[in-house]
Scaffold this motif. Structure first.
Motif, PDB file in Angstrom:
ATOM      1  N   LYS A  39       0.815  -1.221   0.000  1.00 27.17           N
ATOM      2  CA  LYS A  39       0.000   0.000   0.000  1.00 27.17           C
ATOM      3  C   LYS A  39       0.849   1.272   0.000  1.00 27.17           C
ATOM      4  N   LYS A  40       2.066   1.193   0.539  1.00 23.66           N
ATOM      5  CA  LYS A  40       2.930   2.372   0.576  1.00 23.66           C
ATOM      6  C   LYS A  40       3.992   2.351  -0.510  1.00 23.66           C
ATOM      7  N   GLU A  41       4.532   1.174  -0.798  1.00 22.03           N
ATOM      8  CA  GLU A  41       5.547   1.034  -1.839  1.00 22.03           C
ATOM      9  C   GLU A  41       5.633  -0.430  -2.237  1.00 22.03           C
ATOM     10  N   THR A  42       6.176  -0.676  -3.443  1.00 20.25           N
ATOM     11  CA  THR A  42       6.272  -2.054  -3.935  1.00 20.25           C
ATOM     12  C   THR A  42       7.703  -2.432  -4.298  1.00 20.25           C
ATOM     13  N   THR A  43       8.669  -1.554  -4.039  1.00 16.50           N
ATOM     14  CA  THR A  43      10.054  -1.852  -4.411  1.00 16.50           C
ATOM     15  C   THR A  43      10.636  -3.000  -3.598  1.00 16.50           C
ATOM     16  N   SER A  44      10.034  -3.317  -2.469  1.00 18.94           N
ATOM     17  CA  SER A  44      10.553  -4.378  -1.606  1.00 18.94           C
ATOM     18  C   SER A  44       9.802  -5.696  -1.777  1.00 18.94           C
ATOM     19  N   HIS A  45       9.074  -5.846  -2.871  1.00 12.77           N
ATOM     20  CA  HIS A  45       8.239  -7.025  -3.062  1.00 12.77           C
ATOM     21  C   HIS A  45       8.730  -7.916  -4.191  1.00 12.77           C
ATOM     22  N   LEU A  46       8.614  -9.214  -3.956  1.00  7.77           N
ATOM     23  CA  LEU A  46       8.745 -10.183  -5.041  1.00  7.77           C
ATOM     24  C   LEU A  46       7.515 -10.125  -5.933  1.00  7.77           C
ATOM     25  N   THR A  47       6.358 -10.053  -5.307  1.00  5.95           N
ATOM     26  CA  THR A  47       5.094  -9.949  -6.022  1.00  5.95           C
ATOM     27  C   THR A  47       4.063  -9.313  -5.105  1.00  5.95           C
ATOM     28  N   THR A  48       3.161  -8.557  -5.699  1.00  5.07           N
ATOM     29  CA  THR A  48       2.030  -8.009  -4.949  1.00  5.07           C
ATOM     30  C   THR A  48       0.729  -8.714  -5.322  1.00  5.07           C
ATOM     31  N   ASP A  49       0.843  -9.766  -6.105  1.00  5.53           N
ATOM     32  CA  ASP A  49      -0.319 -10.559  -6.502  1.00  5.53           C
ATOM     33  C   ASP A  49      -0.789 -11.378  -5.301  1.00  5.53           C
TER      34      ASP A  49
END
Length: 261
Positions: free
Chosen positions: A59-69
């Protein structure tokens, strides 16, 4: 009990099918640690999954994600939850920031096992009453953790008094990503009341990311928990299995002077 896997996050517990080349230095040792402890413990009667099994949509950022699915995150969590051999599985909901959106994502995860996710969970084992909830207050003051835990105990006793039910003697919490246990004698019931905050299965950051920069200071613990209750004595034993942080996140100093190189 397992909790705070934060599947989908770069630092969350990640099954091998989702390992990423630039993350294997911590994803592989974390997965091997989890496998080895599950094998060491062996079959269990009940597996409690105490919240934040997935990291959510970012919700705040996605740079630290493998996937947001969310579906993919749930499939990761399914593999993790399926690894221990358990007669029963109990899934407790985590923090809304990670697990709530257009629906309650942990309901989707629980549905894969034919279950419903609990906001909180109350169990009784050999007469010992257990209350499980994910969220608990935290403190980064080195002597402040116990205060938060005693507050949980007193709150449960007061709520039980006002709402006319029996308070729990074992309170299991997660959320804080550190491991602490407080015990206090209850002479009326004849045993120790326990408040336990379990370690997380999301790692402390070995690389710089927005998560690492905002990471909680001081105490951090990575691992899973074994809760045993003796049928005869009704004594409760809680053992955390912890992975040393230095195995995947080294803290080294950059030498600036020539004679030290």
């Amino acid at each position: 009990m397992i909790n705070d896997m934060h599947c989908g996050h770069l630092l969350g517990l990640t099954p091998p099918d989702w390992h990423r080349n630039d993350c294997t230095s911590w994803q592989i040792p974390a997965w091997h640690f989890y496998q080895s402890i599950v094998e060491q413990i062996g079959p269990v009667d009940d597996l409690i999954v105490n919240g934040d099994a997935i990291d959510g949509p970012g919700k705040k950022e996605t740079t630290s994600h493998l996937t947001t699915d969310i579906g993919e995150q749930c499939r990761m969590a399914e593999q993790i939850i399926s690894l221990p051999k358990a007669d029963r599985i109990h899934i407790v909901k985590g923090t809304g920031f990670h697990t709530d959106g257009d629906t309650a994502y942990e309901d989707i995860l629980a549905g894969a096992f034919g279950l419903k996710a609990h906001d909180e969970l109350r169990l009784e084992v050999y007469g010992r009453k257990i209350h499980v909830r994910h969220v608990v207050g935290r403190s980064d003051i080195p002597y402040g953790q116990q205060t938060q835990m005693q507050k949980e105990l007193i709150n449960d006793i007061l709520q039980a008094e006002f709402e006319d039910y029996q308070s729990a003697d074992i309170l299991l919490r997660a959320h804080d990503h550190y491991c602490f246990k407080v015990e206090t004698a209850d002479s009326r019931r004849g045993f120790m009341r326990i408040v336990y905050i379990a370690p997380a299965l999301q790692m402390r950051g070995p690389r710089q990311s927005s998560f690492t920069r905002k990471l909680r200071t001081w105490k951090y613990d990575f691992g899973i928990s074994l809760i045993e209750i003796d049928q005869k004595s009704r004594e409760a034993f809680i053992r955390p299995f912890l992975m040393p942080i230095k195995h995947y996140a080294r803290r080294e100093y950059l030498c600036l002077t020539e004679e030290q190189k």
